[in-house]
Each structure stands twice: as C-alpha cells, then as structure tokens.
Design a protein around this motif. Structure first.
Motif, PDB file in Angstrom:
ATOM      1  N   VAL A 134       0.841  -1.209   0.000  1.00 27.05           N
ATOM      2  CA  VAL A 134       0.000   0.000   0.000  1.00 27.05           C
ATOM      3  C   VAL A 134       0.870   1.252   0.000  1.00 27.05           C
ATOM      4  CG1 VAL A 134      -1.639   1.351   1.364  1.00 27.05           C
ATOM      5  CG2 VAL A 134      -1.992  -1.104   1.072  1.00 27.05           C
ATOM      6  N   SER A 135       1.922   1.244   0.817  1.00 29.85           N
ATOM      7  CA  SER A 135       2.801   2.415   0.865  1.00 29.85           C
ATOM      8  C   SER A 135       3.518   2.619  -0.461  1.00 29.85           C
ATOM      9  CB  SER A 135       3.812   2.271   2.003  1.00 29.85           C
ATOM     10  OG  SER A 135       4.688   1.176   1.792  1.00 29.85           O
ATOM     11  N   LEU A 136       3.890   1.523  -1.115  1.00 30.88           N
ATOM     12  CA  LEU A 136       4.523   1.630  -2.436  1.00 30.88           C
ATOM     13  C   LEU A 136       3.596   2.333  -3.415  1.00 30.88           C
ATOM     14  CD1 LEU A 136       6.706   0.856  -4.576  1.00 30.88           C
ATOM     15  CD2 LEU A 136       5.466  -1.310  -4.851  1.00 30.88           C
ATOM     16  N   LEU A 137       2.354   1.867  -3.506  1.00 33.02           N
ATOM     17  CA  LEU A 137       1.391   2.470  -4.430  1.00 33.02           C
ATOM     18  C   LEU A 137       1.071   3.908  -4.038  1.00 33.02           C
ATOM     19  CD1 LEU A 137      -1.055  -0.540  -4.966  1.00 33.02           C
ATOM     20  CD2 LEU A 137       0.688   0.321  -6.555  1.00 33.02           C
ATOM     21  N   LEU A 138       0.988   4.171  -2.736  1.00 37.77           N
ATOM     22  CA  LEU A 138       0.692   5.526  -2.279  1.00 37.77           C
ATOM     23  C   LEU A 138       1.810   6.494  -2.651  1.00 37.77           C
ATOM     24  CD1 LEU A 138      -1.157   7.420  -0.701  1.00 37.77           C
ATOM     25  CD2 LEU A 138       0.007   6.707   1.402  1.00 37.77           C
ATOM     26  N   TYR A 139       3.051   6.077  -2.440  1.00 33.33           N
ATOM     27  CA  TYR A 139       4.189   6.920  -2.807  1.00 33.33           C
ATOM     28  C   TYR A 139       4.179   7.190  -4.315  1.00 33.33           C
ATOM     29  CZ  TYR A 139       6.965   7.481   1.456  1.00 33.33           C
ATOM     30  OH  TYR A 139       7.436   7.883   2.687  1.00 33.33           O
ATOM     31  N   LEU A 140       3.942   6.156  -5.120  1.00 34.19           N
ATOM     32  CA  LEU A 140       3.936   6.337  -6.568  1.00 34.19           C
ATOM     33  C   LEU A 140       2.807   7.269  -7.004  1.00 34.19           C
ATOM     34  CD1 LEU A 140       4.711   2.713  -7.830  1.00 34.19           C
ATOM     35  CD2 LEU A 140       6.281   4.661  -7.720  1.00 34.19           C
ATOM     36  N   PHE A 141       1.625   7.104  -6.398  1.00 38.91           N
ATOM     37  CA  PHE A 141       0.492   7.956  -6.774  1.00 38.91           C
ATOM     38  C   PHE A 141       0.746   9.410  -6.383  1.00 38.91           C
ATOM     39  CE2 PHE A 141      -3.528  10.035  -5.668  1.00 38.91           C
ATOM     40  CZ  PHE A 141      -4.140  10.032  -6.917  1.00 38.91           C
ATOM     41  N   LEU A 142       1.237   9.625  -5.167  1.00 40.79           N
ATOM     42  CA  LEU A 142       1.495  10.992  -4.720  1.00 40.79           C
ATOM     43  C   LEU A 142       2.610  11.647  -5.535  1.00 40.79           C
ATOM     44  CD1 LEU A 142       1.216  10.567  -0.843  1.00 40.79           C
ATOM     45  CD2 LEU A 142      -0.441  11.628  -2.384  1.00 40.79           C
ATOM     46  N   VAL A 167      11.410  18.425  -8.825  1.00 43.25           N
ATOM     47  CA  VAL A 167      11.157  17.006  -9.072  1.00 43.25           C
ATOM     48  C   VAL A 167      11.794  16.147  -7.983  1.00 43.25           C
ATOM     49  CG1 VAL A 167      11.630  15.084 -10.641  1.00 43.25           C
ATOM     50  CG2 VAL A 167      10.932  17.300 -11.560  1.00 43.25           C
ATOM     51  N   GLY A 168      13.006  16.497  -7.578  1.00 45.71           N
ATOM     52  CA  GLY A 168      13.797  15.598  -6.752  1.00 45.71           C
ATOM     53  C   GLY A 168      13.577  15.693  -5.257  1.00 45.71           C
ATOM     54  N   LEU A 169      12.952  16.753  -4.769  1.00 41.23           N
ATOM     55  CA  LEU A 169      12.802  16.921  -3.326  1.00 41.23           C
ATOM     56  C   LEU A 169      11.520  16.315  -2.774  1.00 41.23           C
ATOM     57  CD1 LEU A 169      14.064  20.594  -2.856  1.00 41.23           C
ATOM     58  CD2 LEU A 169      15.255  18.475  -2.286  1.00 41.23           C
ATOM     59  N   PHE A 170      10.615  15.898  -3.658  1.00 40.50           N
ATOM     60  CA  PHE A 170       9.304  15.452  -3.182  1.00 40.50           C
ATOM     61  C   PHE A 170       9.380  14.138  -2.412  1.00 40.50           C
ATOM     62  CE2 PHE A 170       5.122  13.412  -3.653  1.00 40.50           C
ATOM     63  CZ  PHE A 170       4.341  14.387  -3.051  1.00 40.50           C
ATOM     64  N   VAL A 171      10.025  13.130  -2.978  1.00 43.00           N
ATOM     65  CA  VAL A 171      10.106  11.841  -2.284  1.00 43.00           C
ATOM     66  C   VAL A 171      10.889  11.958  -0.974  1.00 43.00           C
ATOM     67  CG1 VAL A 171      10.981   9.467  -2.424  1.00 43.00           C
ATOM     68  CG2 VAL A 171       9.730  10.451  -4.349  1.00 43.00           C
ATOM     69  N   PRO A 172      12.041  12.658  -0.938  1.00 39.94           N
ATOM     70  CA  PRO A 172      12.695  12.854   0.363  1.00 39.94           C
ATOM     71  C   PRO A 172      11.800  13.535   1.392  1.00 39.94           C
ATOM     72  CG  PRO A 172      14.226  13.363  -1.393  1.00 39.94           C
ATOM     73  CD  PRO A 172      12.889  13.139  -2.050  1.00 39.94           C
ATOM     74  N   ALA A 173      10.913  14.422   0.943  1.00 40.97           N
ATOM     75  CA  ALA A 173       9.990  15.070   1.884  1.00 40.97           C
ATOM     76  C   ALA A 173       8.939  14.086   2.388  1.00 40.97           C
ATOM     77  CB  ALA A 173       9.319  16.262   1.214  1.00 40.97           C
ATOM     78  N   GLY A 201      12.905  -1.305   2.058  1.00 38.31           N
ATOM     79  CA  GLY A 201      12.865  -2.062   0.809  1.00 38.31           C
ATOM     80  C   GLY A 201      11.877  -1.471  -0.180  1.00 38.31           C
ATOM     81  N   MET A 202      10.714  -1.018   0.321  1.00 34.08           N
ATOM     82  CA  MET A 202       9.715  -0.395  -0.552  1.00 34.08           C
ATOM     83  C   MET A 202      10.215   0.945  -1.080  1.00 34.08           C
ATOM     84  SD  MET A 202       7.186  -2.486  -0.901  1.00 34.08           S
ATOM     85  CE  MET A 202       8.505  -3.705  -0.942  1.00 34.08           C
ATOM     86  N   LEU A 203      10.947   1.673  -0.237  1.00 32.84           N
ATOM     87  CA  LEU A 203      11.531   2.935  -0.691  1.00 32.84           C
ATOM     88  C   LEU A 203      12.539   2.682  -1.809  1.00 32.84           C
ATOM     89  CD1 LEU A 203      11.844   5.985  -0.433  1.00 32.84           C
ATOM     90  CD2 LEU A 203      13.523   5.592   1.391  1.00 32.84           C
ATOM     91  N   GLY A 204      13.347   1.641  -1.650  1.00 32.08           N
ATOM     92  CA  GLY A 204      14.279   1.278  -2.718  1.00 32.08           C
ATOM     93  C   GLY A 204      13.553   0.932  -4.002  1.00 32.08           C
ATOM     94  N   LEU A 205      12.401   0.268  -3.884  1.00 31.87           N
ATOM     95  CA  LEU A 205      11.621  -0.091  -5.072  1.00 31.87           C
ATOM     96  C   LEU A 205      11.030   1.145  -5.733  1.00 31.87           C
ATOM     97  CD1 LEU A 205      10.693  -2.424  -6.803  1.00 31.87           C
ATOM     98  CD2 LEU A 205       8.761  -2.784  -5.234  1.00 31.87           C
TER      99      LEU A 205
END
Length: 247
Positions: A103-111, A158-164, A174-178
């Motif tokens: 769920v967190s993987l899909l949520l990160y990708l969607f956001l 583009v690059g600061l969103f995921v670190p935030a 592991g999901m973050l790596g994916l």
C-alpha cells in the motif's frame, strides 16, 4: 565544552560525507542505467541516436548537475534516519502490518505522480517554460540520457518530493528502494525515443493506464499534453491525454 565541539564536528562531517556519498550513488546510478538503455538502443535500433552526440553530452552534463541536487537531500535523509531517527522509514518488516508495504509503495507512486503532473503543467506556462523547462525540451528527440536533463530549479522541484514524503508517510526501506528503482527505470525508458514494451502490454487494459515511451514521446512532440510520470490518471481526468506516439 571540547567534547561538545568534537561531537558537533563529527556530526557535520558525517552529514557532509552522507551527502557526498548519495550524490555519487545517484550519479553512478544514472550513468549505469542510462548507459545500459542507450547500449540497448544501439543494439536494437542501430543509428537511432546518430548525429545526437552534442545533445547527449549536454544531457549528461545537466543530468550530473541534477544528481547533486537529488543526492544532497537524499544524503541528509539517510544521515537523519540512521543517526537521529528523523524520518518514518523503518527496517523491521513487522514494525507495521505487512499489508502496508504494498500500500505504501502504491501511495508513494500515486502521490509522486500527482506532484509531477501538476508541477509539470506549471512548468509549461510560457514564462516558466522559457526560463526553466526549455532545457529538458531541448532534447529533440529525447534519448536514454535525458531522464535527468533538468534546469537546477526543475531538478529541485522534481527531486525533493520523495525525500519530503519520508518525513510524513511510513515506508519500509525495501519499498523505498523499489520506489527509487521504478522512478529511475521509468524515467529512462520513457525518454528512449522508442517503445521497448510489446504492443500487447502497451495496449492492454493495464497498459492503458500506465505511461511508457509511446505516451511520453507524445508529450515531447506536442508539448501541451501527456504530463504524467507513472500513470495516465490525471491526464485522463483533466483532458490532457492525447494518446500514444509511434516512436
């Protein structure tokens, strides 16, 4: 007092080393991934990048600058997670219910896709485009080296969103790596200038909601459409999906 100064110095040194290490990792990851798919292009479509040597050198130069803009905050995140527990990243898979991992993987990708879509549309406003986003669109046609070919402002957006996100939404390491793997591979393959996935995938029910080179190449042809990163959801909802190209 001397011990406090020593600890402070060690902390700063550790933070700097982490930022430097992550910058090198991002740069090497870019060179390895883009180089792999550029080599695949040369093998599958000989001459596809013929005459684009100057453009490719420019793409590599901007991309390596982007690697630092990506790498420094990633280094800060890694250092803060390991030394101070600042983030919501966790290593024990049982720290949260196992169902949360996909769920967190899909949520990160969607956001991330949502952030990318709306900021990408903003970058196509005439003034912003001329000052910032035009660097990316100077790749005509885009190549496997163009995935991180950004003006520094765009690279930061583009690059600061995921670190935030890791400070807000829990995610297993592991999901973050994916997430980072998907981001890297899709960023490169969507800019190769040709479609590597078979038609039965691209034109399948699932493929109709995913972005591949055929969809993103259309953006580089027409500019004011196909703004998404991973999914076609926002493009379809907002009427900016102009279908597929035939690169």
């Amino acid at each position: 007092m001397p011990s406090a100064i020593s600890l402070s110095s060690t902390g700063v040194d550790g933070l700097a080393l982490s930022a430097l290490a992550m910058t090198i990792i991002v740069a090497v990851r870019y060179l390895a991934t883009s180089g792999l798919f550029a080599a695949l292009t040369a093998r599958v479509r000989p001459g596809h990048y013929a005459g684009l040597g100057q453009q490719i050198r420019r793409e590599i130069g901007w991309s390596l600058a982007s690697a630092a803009i990506y790498g420094v905050p990633a280094g800060v995140v890694a250092w803060g997670w390991q030394r101070h527990g600042w983030t919501r990243i966790y290593a024990d898979p049982h720290a949260l219910p196992l169902w949360w991992m996909p769920v967190s993987l899909l949520l990160y990708l969607f956001l991330h896709d949502s952030w990318f879509y709306w900021t990408h549309r903003w970058m196509h406003r005439p003034t912003v485009f001329r000052r910032i986003h035009a660097i990316h669109h100077a790749s005509r046609p885009p190549t496997a080296w163009a995935a991180m070919n950004f003006h520094p402002v765009e690279a930061a957006v583009v690059g600061l969103f995921v670190p935030a996100l890791v400070f807000v939404i829990p995610i297993h390491i592991g999901m973050l790596g994916l997430v980072l793997l998907i981001m890297t591979v899709m960023g490169v393959t969507n800019h190769m200038g040709w479609e590597m996935f078979p038609r039965w995938i691209v034109h399948s029910r699932i493929g109709n909601w995913l972005i591949t080179a055929s969809h993103h190449h259309r953006h580089h042809e027409l500019y004011r459409c196909n703004y998404g990163l991973y999914f076609r959801f926002w493009d379809r909802l907002c009427g900016t999906d102009k279908g597929l190209s035939a690169p």
